[in-house]
Design a protein around this motif. Sequence first.
Motif, PDB file in Angstrom:
ATOM      1  N   LEU A 229     -23.994 -21.960  12.773  1.00  0.00           N
ATOM      2  CA  LEU A 229     -25.420 -21.653  12.809  1.00  0.00           C
ATOM      3  C   LEU A 229     -25.640 -20.238  13.330  1.00  0.00           C
ATOM      4  O   LEU A 229     -26.466 -19.489  12.786  1.00  0.00           O
ATOM      5  CB  LEU A 229     -26.163 -22.662  13.687  1.00  0.00           C
ATOM      6  N   ALA A 230     -24.913 -19.846  14.359  1.00  0.00           N
ATOM      7  CA  ALA A 230     -25.062 -18.492  14.916  1.00  0.00           C
ATOM      8  C   ALA A 230     -24.737 -17.426  13.880  1.00  0.00           C
ATOM      9  O   ALA A 230     -25.408 -16.387  13.818  1.00  0.00           O
ATOM     10  CB  ALA A 230     -24.173 -18.331  16.143  1.00  0.00           C
ATOM     11  N   THR A 231     -23.733 -17.649  13.044  1.00  0.00           N
ATOM     12  CA  THR A 231     -23.391 -16.657  12.023  1.00  0.00           C
ATOM     13  C   THR A 231     -24.527 -16.508  11.012  1.00  0.00           C
ATOM     14  O   THR A 231     -24.837 -15.393  10.575  1.00  0.00           O
ATOM     15  CB  THR A 231     -22.093 -17.023  11.282  1.00  0.00           C
ATOM     16  N   GLU A 232     -25.154 -17.610  10.641  1.00  0.00           N
ATOM     17  CA  GLU A 232     -26.267 -17.543   9.690  1.00  0.00           C
ATOM     18  C   GLU A 232     -27.483 -16.870  10.310  1.00  0.00           C
ATOM     19  O   GLU A 232     -28.184 -16.092   9.650  1.00  0.00           O
ATOM     20  CB  GLU A 232     -26.607 -18.948   9.191  1.00  0.00           C
ATOM     21  N   ILE A 233     -27.755 -17.177  11.572  1.00  0.00           N
ATOM     22  CA  ILE A 233     -28.884 -16.558  12.254  1.00  0.00           C
ATOM     23  C   ILE A 233     -28.654 -15.055  12.406  1.00  0.00           C
ATOM     24  O   ILE A 233     -29.572 -14.249  12.195  1.00  0.00           O
ATOM     25  CB  ILE A 233     -29.118 -17.217  13.625  1.00  0.00           C
ATOM     26  N   ARG A 234     -27.442 -14.684  12.771  1.00  0.00           N
ATOM     27  CA  ARG A 234     -27.129 -13.265  12.903  1.00  0.00           C
ATOM     28  C   ARG A 234     -27.367 -12.527  11.584  1.00  0.00           C
ATOM     29  O   ARG A 234     -27.849 -11.387  11.570  1.00  0.00           O
ATOM     30  CB  ARG A 234     -25.676 -13.095  13.354  1.00  0.00           C
ATOM     31  N   THR A 235     -27.040 -13.165  10.491  1.00  0.00           N
ATOM     32  CA  THR A 235     -27.253 -12.547   9.182  1.00  0.00           C
ATOM     33  C   THR A 235     -28.734 -12.292   8.942  1.00  0.00           C
ATOM     34  O   THR A 235     -29.130 -11.189   8.534  1.00  0.00           O
ATOM     35  CB  THR A 235     -26.672 -13.440   8.072  1.00  0.00           C
ATOM     36  N   LEU A 236     -29.585 -13.292   9.201  1.00  0.00           N
ATOM     37  CA  LEU A 236     -31.022 -13.075   9.045  1.00  0.00           C
ATOM     38  C   LEU A 236     -31.506 -12.000  10.012  1.00  0.00           C
ATOM     39  O   LEU A 236     -32.314 -11.136   9.642  1.00  0.00           O
ATOM     40  CB  LEU A 236     -31.793 -14.367   9.292  1.00  0.00           C
ATOM     41  N   ASP A 237     -31.019 -12.047  11.246  1.00  0.00           N
ATOM     42  CA  ASP A 237     -31.440 -11.091  12.259  1.00  0.00           C
ATOM     43  C   ASP A 237     -31.234  -9.659  11.782  1.00  0.00           C
ATOM     44  O   ASP A 237     -32.113  -8.800  11.946  1.00  0.00           O
ATOM     45  CB  ASP A 237     -30.624 -11.347  13.533  1.00  0.00           C
ATOM     46  N   MET A 238     -30.085  -9.403  11.182  1.00  0.00           N
ATOM     47  CA  MET A 238     -29.790  -8.041  10.742  1.00  0.00           C
ATOM     48  C   MET A 238     -30.402  -7.715   9.380  1.00  0.00           C
ATOM     49  O   MET A 238     -30.725  -6.555   9.108  1.00  0.00           O
ATOM     50  CB  MET A 238     -28.278  -7.819  10.727  1.00  0.00           C
ATOM     51  N   ARG A 239     -30.582  -8.700   8.533  1.00  0.00           N
ATOM     52  CA  ARG A 239     -31.278  -8.442   7.263  1.00  0.00           C
ATOM     53  C   ARG A 239     -32.744  -8.070   7.519  1.00  0.00           C
ATOM     54  O   ARG A 239     -33.331  -7.284   6.765  1.00  0.00           O
ATOM     55  CB  ARG A 239     -31.212  -9.668   6.344  1.00  0.00           C
ATOM     56  N   ALA A 240     -33.327  -8.647   8.582  1.00  0.00           N
ATOM     57  CA  ALA A 240     -34.720  -8.358   8.914  1.00  0.00           C
ATOM     58  C   ALA A 240     -34.859  -7.167   9.855  1.00  0.00           C
ATOM     59  O   ALA A 240     -35.983  -6.789  10.200  1.00  0.00           O
ATOM     60  CB  ALA A 240     -35.355  -9.592   9.559  1.00  0.00           C
ATOM     61  N   SER A 241     -33.741  -6.589  10.245  1.00  0.00           N
ATOM     62  CA  SER A 241     -33.766  -5.456  11.166  1.00  0.00           C
ATOM     63  C   SER A 241     -34.155  -4.181  10.418  1.00  0.00           C
ATOM     64  O   SER A 241     -34.239  -4.162   9.193  1.00  0.00           O
ATOM     65  CB  SER A 241     -32.379  -5.284  11.797  1.00  0.00           C
ATOM     66  N   PRO A 242     -34.339  -3.066  11.124  1.00  0.00           N
ATOM     67  CA  PRO A 242     -34.653  -1.805  10.447  1.00  0.00           C
ATOM     68  C   PRO A 242     -33.460  -1.168   9.728  1.00  0.00           C
ATOM     69  O   PRO A 242     -33.638  -0.201   8.988  1.00  0.00           O
ATOM     70  CB  PRO A 242     -35.112  -0.895  11.598  1.00  0.00           C
ATOM     71  N   TYR A 243     -32.248  -1.694   9.951  1.00  0.00           N
ATOM     72  CA  TYR A 243     -31.059  -1.072   9.356  1.00  0.00           C
ATOM     73  C   TYR A 243     -30.967  -1.371   7.860  1.00  0.00           C
ATOM     74  O   TYR A 243     -31.336  -2.463   7.400  1.00  0.00           O
ATOM     75  CB  TYR A 243     -29.791  -1.580  10.037  1.00  0.00           C
ATOM     76  N   ASP A 244     -30.430  -0.431   7.122  1.00  0.00           N
ATOM     77  CA  ASP A 244     -30.163  -0.605   5.693  1.00  0.00           C
ATOM     78  C   ASP A 244     -28.699  -1.011   5.540  1.00  0.00           C
ATOM     79  O   ASP A 244     -27.795  -0.171   5.597  1.00  0.00           O
ATOM     80  CB  ASP A 244     -30.441   0.691   4.937  1.00  0.00           C
ATOM     81  N   LEU A 245     -28.469  -2.307   5.340  1.00  0.00           N
ATOM     82  CA  LEU A 245     -27.108  -2.841   5.232  1.00  0.00           C
ATOM     83  C   LEU A 245     -26.833  -3.397   3.841  1.00  0.00           C
ATOM     84  O   LEU A 245     -25.911  -4.198   3.656  1.00  0.00           O
ATOM     85  CB  LEU A 245     -26.896  -3.939   6.292  1.00  0.00           C
ATOM     86  N   ALA A 246     -27.621  -2.967   2.869  1.00  0.00           N
ATOM     87  CA  ALA A 246     -27.456  -3.477   1.498  1.00  0.00           C
ATOM     88  C   ALA A 246     -26.061  -3.191   0.960  1.00  0.00           C
ATOM     89  O   ALA A 246     -25.497  -3.996   0.204  1.00  0.00           O
ATOM     90  CB  ALA A 246     -28.520  -2.872   0.592  1.00  0.00           C
ATOM     91  N   ALA A 247     -25.474  -2.066   1.351  1.00  0.00           N
ATOM     92  CA  ALA A 247     -24.145  -1.717   0.852  1.00  0.00           C
ATOM     93  C   ALA A 247     -23.082  -2.698   1.341  1.00  0.00           C
ATOM     94  O   ALA A 247     -22.010  -2.806   0.732  1.00  0.00           O
ATOM     95  CB  ALA A 247     -23.783  -0.292   1.285  1.00  0.00           C
ATOM     96  N   LEU A 248     -23.376  -3.411   2.417  1.00  0.00           N
ATOM     97  CA  LEU A 248     -22.455  -4.424   2.929  1.00  0.00           C
ATOM     98  C   LEU A 248     -22.727  -5.811   2.346  1.00  0.00           C
ATOM     99  O   LEU A 248     -22.059  -6.780   2.706  1.00  0.00           O
ATOM    100  CB  LEU A 248     -22.560  -4.508   4.459  1.00  0.00           C
TER     101      LEU A 248
END
Length: 300
Positions: A229-248
């Motif tokens: 669950l923590a791994t999935e939450i972390r993913t949402l946390d960073m997808r909703a963050s200001p960072y552009d991580l689309a390349a990852l």
Amino acid sequence: MTAALAPAVLDAAEWQARRRTHEERMDVWLTPHLARRRRGERHPVADFLFTYYSHRPAQLRRWHPGAGVELHDADPAEFGRDYRATAAGVTLDTDAVRARRGESITWIRSLLAATSGRAPHLGCFGMHEWAMVYRQTQAELRHNAWPLRLSPERTAAVVEERGVRCSHFDAFRFFTPPARPLNLLTPTRETQHALEQPGCLHANMDLYKWAYKLSPLVGSELVADAFELATEIRTLDMRASPYDLAALGYPPVRVETPEGRAEYAATQRAFADRGAVLRARLLAAVPAEPVDSPGEERPS
């Protein structure tokens, strides 16, 4: 001393199979993490589970049956100091664990119980991650190898327009100094029990922390469920963050838009529902110690 209960019994074939299953399950995450670490390669999403949290990969991979389980044909030395020999194998010495770590167990359990008794709030829209970069230069960013999706000026404007409603101390303490006065609350470690709420992404991510801190009273399958669950939450946390991580491979959840906020809140609610189940399982796995009646002597 806790009341003695007849332990569940696992024969050698069963507990060894469960141990292998757990190890293989964890290797899905551990193998790529350890390979990146050997290469000196940083990952802004996945590393969090191994750097912010103190549970080492070897500890996460190690299997524990949990309290009240007897393992036939097992060697106590193989499982560690918290286990004692029985006539048929080994079992966890629950009283010894509680005697050594009772204060920590009580603190964690009371936090879980307090949190579970509240209604979830889902209106933060991930602004805590934005508050962690508010008014910073690119060089000052924690993940400064990755760009922001918006300009620094527009990022700051989103924070100011939306406001911040973070109740979680361990997120709030990473806010930039100018962002802290913008938060609706001022959470502290001392107010954590009063403020923690079950809709918070970080509170539900931290179920992994509480699970491994309650181990080996808590079995490894429950620790693994909390880790997933923590791994999935972390993913949402960073997808909703200001960072552009689309390349990852992390397309953004654009919480600066109404559509993005709706997506975020829906996923947050689903995580809150799953977190409630895990929180209840943790509370059930570590029952509260019985309270003595006045004048009653506890058996030793």
